[in-house]
Design a protein around this motif. Structure first.
Motif, PDB file in Angstrom:
ATOM      1  N   LYS A   1      -7.668  -1.416  15.357  1.00 30.23           N
ATOM      2  CA  LYS A   1      -6.513  -2.310  15.546  1.00 30.23           C
ATOM      3  C   LYS A   1      -6.742  -3.640  14.847  1.00 30.23           C
ATOM      4  O   LYS A   1      -5.851  -4.199  14.208  1.00 30.23           O
ATOM      5  CB  LYS A   1      -6.288  -2.568  17.042  1.00 30.23           C
ATOM      6  N   LYS A   2      -7.960  -4.179  15.002  1.00 30.48           N
ATOM      7  CA  LYS A   2      -8.294  -5.468  14.358  1.00 30.48           C
ATOM      8  C   LYS A   2      -8.204  -5.343  12.845  1.00 30.48           C
ATOM      9  O   LYS A   2      -7.742  -6.253  12.156  1.00 30.48           O
ATOM     10  CB  LYS A   2      -9.702  -5.913  14.763  1.00 30.48           C
ATOM     11  N   ILE A   3      -8.682  -4.209  12.313  1.00 27.64           N
ATOM     12  CA  ILE A   3      -8.669  -4.002  10.864  1.00 27.64           C
ATOM     13  C   ILE A   3      -7.223  -3.963  10.349  1.00 27.64           C
ATOM     14  O   ILE A   3      -6.895  -4.566   9.327  1.00 27.64           O
ATOM     15  CB  ILE A   3      -9.397  -2.683  10.496  1.00 27.64           C
ATOM     16  N   LEU A   4      -6.341  -3.270  11.069  1.00 31.39           N
ATOM     17  CA  LEU A   4      -4.950  -3.138  10.616  1.00 31.39           C
ATOM     18  C   LEU A   4      -4.149  -4.415  10.830  1.00 31.39           C
ATOM     19  O   LEU A   4      -3.205  -4.687  10.084  1.00 31.39           O
ATOM     20  CB  LEU A   4      -4.279  -1.954  11.331  1.00 31.39           C
ATOM     21  N   GLY A   5      -4.536  -5.215  11.839  1.00 28.75           N
ATOM     22  CA  GLY A   5      -3.874  -6.501  12.039  1.00 28.75           C
ATOM     23  C   GLY A   5      -2.366  -6.366  12.124  1.00 28.75           C
ATOM     24  O   GLY A   5      -1.831  -5.538  12.855  1.00 28.75           O
ATOM     25  N   GLU A   6      -1.669  -7.179  11.320  1.00 26.50           N
ATOM     26  CA  GLU A   6      -0.193  -7.202  11.349  1.00 26.50           C
ATOM     27  C   GLU A   6       0.439  -5.886  10.901  1.00 26.50           C
ATOM     28  O   GLU A   6       1.603  -5.615  11.183  1.00 26.50           O
ATOM     29  CB  GLU A   6       0.332  -8.319  10.425  1.00 26.50           C
ATOM     30  N   LEU A   7      -0.313  -5.059  10.160  1.00 26.61           N
ATOM     31  CA  LEU A   7       0.257  -3.793   9.676  1.00 26.61           C
ATOM     32  C   LEU A   7       0.507  -2.828  10.826  1.00 26.61           C
ATOM     33  O   LEU A   7       1.369  -1.959  10.741  1.00 26.61           O
ATOM     34  CB  LEU A   7      -0.685  -3.137   8.649  1.00 26.61           C
TER      35      LEU A   7
ATOM     36  N   GLU B   1       2.019  -5.138  -1.570  1.00 26.41           N
ATOM     37  CA  GLU B   1       2.022  -6.021  -0.389  1.00 26.41           C
ATOM     38  C   GLU B   1       0.916  -5.613   0.583  1.00 26.41           C
ATOM     39  O   GLU B   1       0.182  -6.456   1.115  1.00 26.41           O
ATOM     40  CB  GLU B   1       3.377  -5.955   0.354  1.00 26.41           C
ATOM     41  N   THR B   2       0.785  -4.295   0.810  1.00 24.64           N
ATOM     42  CA  THR B   2      -0.242  -3.785   1.731  1.00 24.64           C
ATOM     43  C   THR B   2      -1.638  -4.098   1.184  1.00 24.64           C
ATOM     44  O   THR B   2      -2.518  -4.546   1.922  1.00 24.64           O
ATOM     45  CB  THR B   2      -0.072  -2.257   1.930  1.00 24.64           C
ATOM     46  N   LEU B   3      -1.826  -3.895  -0.113  1.00 26.51           N
ATOM     47  CA  LEU B   3      -3.131  -4.165  -0.736  1.00 26.51           C
ATOM     48  C   LEU B   3      -3.472  -5.647  -0.657  1.00 26.51           C
ATOM     49  O   LEU B   3      -4.609  -6.014  -0.353  1.00 26.51           O
ATOM     50  CB  LEU B   3      -3.141  -3.698  -2.195  1.00 26.51           C
ATOM     51  N   ASP B   4      -2.478  -6.492  -0.913  1.00 28.50           N
ATOM     52  CA  ASP B   4      -2.714  -7.946  -0.848  1.00 28.50           C
ATOM     53  C   ASP B   4      -3.115  -8.356   0.566  1.00 28.50           C
ATOM     54  O   ASP B   4      -4.027  -9.159   0.765  1.00 28.50           O
ATOM     55  CB  ASP B   4      -1.456  -8.729  -1.271  1.00 28.50           C
ATOM     56  N   TYR B   5      -2.407  -7.795   1.544  1.00 22.24           N
ATOM     57  CA  TYR B   5      -2.715  -8.125   2.942  1.00 22.24           C
ATOM     58  C   TYR B   5      -4.161  -7.717   3.263  1.00 22.24           C
ATOM     59  O   TYR B   5      -4.918  -8.489   3.852  1.00 22.24           O
ATOM     60  CB  TYR B   5      -1.741  -7.422   3.892  1.00 22.24           C
ATOM     61  N   LEU B   6      -4.522  -6.507   2.833  1.00 27.12           N
ATOM     62  CA  LEU B   6      -5.872  -5.985   3.103  1.00 27.12           C
ATOM     63  C   LEU B   6      -6.938  -6.878   2.465  1.00 27.12           C
ATOM     64  O   LEU B   6      -7.945  -7.222   3.097  1.00 27.12           O
ATOM     65  CB  LEU B   6      -5.955  -4.566   2.542  1.00 27.12           C
ATOM     66  N   GLU B   7      -6.689  -7.254   1.207  1.00 27.79           N
ATOM     67  CA  GLU B   7      -7.642  -8.110   0.475  1.00 27.79           C
ATOM     68  C   GLU B   7      -7.902  -9.430   1.205  1.00 27.79           C
ATOM     69  O   GLU B   7      -9.024  -9.922   1.239  1.00 27.79           O
ATOM     70  CB  GLU B   7      -7.087  -8.440  -0.924  1.00 27.79           C
ATOM     71  N   LYS B   8      -6.837 -10.000   1.775  1.00 24.90           N
ATOM     72  CA  LYS B   8      -6.981 -11.287   2.466  1.00 24.90           C
ATOM     73  C   LYS B   8      -7.543 -11.109   3.871  1.00 24.90           C
ATOM     74  O   LYS B   8      -8.295 -11.942   4.366  1.00 24.90           O
ATOM     75  CB  LYS B   8      -5.616 -11.991   2.549  1.00 24.90           C
ATOM     76  N   HIS B   9      -7.156 -10.009   4.528  1.00 24.27           N
ATOM     77  CA  HIS B   9      -7.464  -9.827   5.953  1.00 24.27           C
ATOM     78  C   HIS B   9      -8.902  -9.354   6.208  1.00 24.27           C
ATOM     79  O   HIS B   9      -9.582  -9.884   7.092  1.00 24.27           O
ATOM     80  CB  HIS B   9      -6.454  -8.832   6.536  1.00 24.27           C
ATOM     81  N   ILE B  10      -9.370  -8.378   5.404  1.00 24.75           N
ATOM     82  CA  ILE B  10     -10.707  -7.782   5.653  1.00 24.75           C
ATOM     83  C   ILE B  10     -11.823  -8.840   5.685  1.00 24.75           C
ATOM     84  O   ILE B  10     -12.660  -8.826   6.584  1.00 24.75           O
ATOM     85  CB  ILE B  10     -11.020  -6.664   4.615  1.00 24.75           C
ATOM     86  N   PRO B  11     -11.856  -9.792   4.722  1.00 23.23           N
ATOM     87  CA  PRO B  11     -12.956 -10.774   4.759  1.00 23.23           C
ATOM     88  C   PRO B  11     -12.954 -11.688   5.988  1.00 23.23           C
ATOM     89  O   PRO B  11     -13.956 -12.348   6.268  1.00 23.23           O
ATOM     90  CB  PRO B  11     -12.743 -11.600   3.475  1.00 23.23           C
ATOM     91  N   THR B  12     -11.854 -11.715   6.736  1.00 19.78           N
ATOM     92  CA  THR B  12     -11.818 -12.590   7.922  1.00 19.78           C
ATOM     93  C   THR B  12     -12.411 -11.896   9.159  1.00 19.78           C
ATOM     94  O   THR B  12     -12.600 -12.524  10.192  1.00 19.78           O
ATOM     95  CB  THR B  12     -10.367 -13.006   8.268  1.00 19.78           C
ATOM     96  N   LEU B  13     -12.680 -10.600   9.052  1.00 16.77           N
ATOM     97  CA  LEU B  13     -13.155  -9.845  10.220  1.00 16.77           C
ATOM     98  C   LEU B  13     -14.640 -10.079  10.473  1.00 16.77           C
ATOM     99  O   LEU B  13     -15.414 -10.289   9.534  1.00 16.77           O
ATOM    100  CB  LEU B  13     -12.942  -8.342   9.997  1.00 16.77           C
ATOM    101  N   ASP B  14     -15.040 -10.004  11.732  1.00 18.60           N
ATOM    102  CA  ASP B  14     -16.468  -9.966  12.067  1.00 18.60           C
ATOM    103  C   ASP B  14     -17.051  -8.667  11.534  1.00 18.60           C
ATOM    104  O   ASP B  14     -16.319  -7.705  11.291  1.00 18.60           O
ATOM    105  CB  ASP B  14     -16.655  -9.969  13.599  1.00 18.60           C
ATOM    106  N   SER B  15     -18.382  -8.632  11.407  1.00 20.81           N
ATOM    107  CA  SER B  15     -19.019  -7.379  10.988  1.00 20.81           C
ATOM    108  C   SER B  15     -18.816  -6.352  12.103  1.00 20.81           C
ATOM    109  O   SER B  15     -18.656  -6.716  13.274  1.00 20.81           O
ATOM    110  CB  SER B  15     -20.507  -7.597  10.743  1.00 20.81           C
ATOM    111  N   PRO B  16     -18.809  -5.046  11.767  1.00 14.96           N
ATOM    112  CA  PRO B  16     -18.558  -4.032  12.801  1.00 14.96           C
ATOM    113  C   PRO B  16     -19.618  -4.049  13.915  1.00 14.96           C
ATOM    114  O   PRO B  16     -19.284  -3.829  15.082  1.00 14.96           O
ATOM    115  CB  PRO B  16     -18.575  -2.707  12.039  1.00 14.96           C
TER     116      PRO B  16
END
Length: 328
Positions: free
Chosen positions: A249-255, A219-234
């Protein structure tokens, strides 16, 4: 500006390209914000995140090396990557990341220790190949094909731990993620970036590394896979005013973050204090031997030595040389 590549350990991940309109107001208010390296775990303790804000640090590296735009992006990304791999390790442990590519940049090296001291050197700081088709700085072309090597060392170790992989894209983040996967068996998502404005000033430099801990759930891996590509570049996040903690905080999102285990430090370029440099330089001069050193003094009246990491020139006269030869 030049964004940064994002690298995924297993599957290839790329941070979506974002064009930023430089907001003078937020930039002015944020120009003095301090650089920081921040580490925290996710609330479920399945991920570890290190986020870096390094605008001042990369700006100092750019000035010390008088680097062209593409060289600045390459130097900055590598310095940030070395902080991601080196900060918060054991006392006195250092990490060195070296790209030996066949591109115009030559060899690119960054060294960081556990306290966030970092420095870099580059073969050709004037390297500035044409932009990529998407308008970004072409760091991959500047570095070229070749080998990425990472060396971890400590004064008490008999020898350093060395690992190397072929350069994958030359965009730095992807390459370091591949190295982490293949040499250190660690799955991670890495992104590093440097943005310059039209005056070639570094206006945003940052990065992050998300490490997947061995017992992480699907579940954590799936969330990461979907969430990371939505982030702005650092670099965009830094340029818009976010702190290293806010990036994490932005990277961890809902986690969410497990704040009880957070740690932070302030990265610095160096150490390049005159005392430390003098010690190193005088050893080099002493290694020439009395005869050779005195011959140079007789011909030139002095010996000039340049530190390749900080581009400072130290001048030693006859008395300095005599003292060094007596002490060694």
């Amino acid at each position: 500006g030049g964004g940064g590549g994002g690298g995924g350990g297993g599957r290839r991940r790329r941070t979506p390209a974002t064009r930023t309109t430089s907001r003078a107001v937020s930039r002015a208010a944020d120009a003095d914000a301090d650089d920081e390296v921040y580490r925290v775990m996710s609330r479920n303790q399945e991920l570890s995140v290190i986020a870096v804000r390094a605008t001042k640090l990369v700006s100092e590296a750019q000035k010390r090396h008088r680097a062209a735009p593409t060289a600045t992006a390459a130097i900055g990304r590598n310095v940030i990557a070395s902080l991601l791999l080196g900060a918060f390790k054991g006392d006195e442990e250092t990490v060195q990341i070296t790209f030996k590519g066949d591109g115009p940049l030559g060899q690119l090296t960054a060294v960081s220790d556990n306290l966030g001291n970092t420095k870099c050197l580059v073969g050709n700081a004037k390297a500035d190949p044409p932009l990529r088709p998407d308008g970004k700085l072409n760091v991959g072309m500047a570095i070229g094909k070749g080998v990425l090597s990472v060396s971890r060392s400590h004064p008490s170790w008999v020898q350093p731990y060395n690992g190397q992989v072929d350069i994958y894209t030359g965009e730095i983040a992807e390459d370091v993620a591949v190295y982490m996967r293949d040499s250190e068996q660690t799955n991670s998502a890495i992104s590093v970036g440097v943005q310059l404005d039209r005056e070639l000033t570094v206006i945003g430099a940052g990065g992050y590394m998300v490490q997947v801990l061995p017992f992480a759930s699907d579940e954590t891996l799936d969330y990461l896979e979907k969430h990371i590509p939505t982030l702005d570049s650092p670099s965009t996040m830094v340029e818009s005013g976010l702190s290293a903690e806010e990036i994490a905080k932005k990277i961890l999102g809902e986690l969410g973050a497990f704040k009880e285990v957070e740690t932070r430090l302030t990265p610095k370029y160096g150490p390049c204090s005159r005392t430390e440099l003098e010690g190193r330089m005088l050893k080099v001069i002493a290694s020439l031997g009395r005869e050779e050193a005195m011959k140079i003094i007789q011909e030139d009246g002095k010996i000039e030595v340049t530190c390749e990491f900080c581009n400072e020139v130290l001048v030693f006269n006859e008395a300095d040389i005599e003292k060094a030869l007596r002490e060694i």
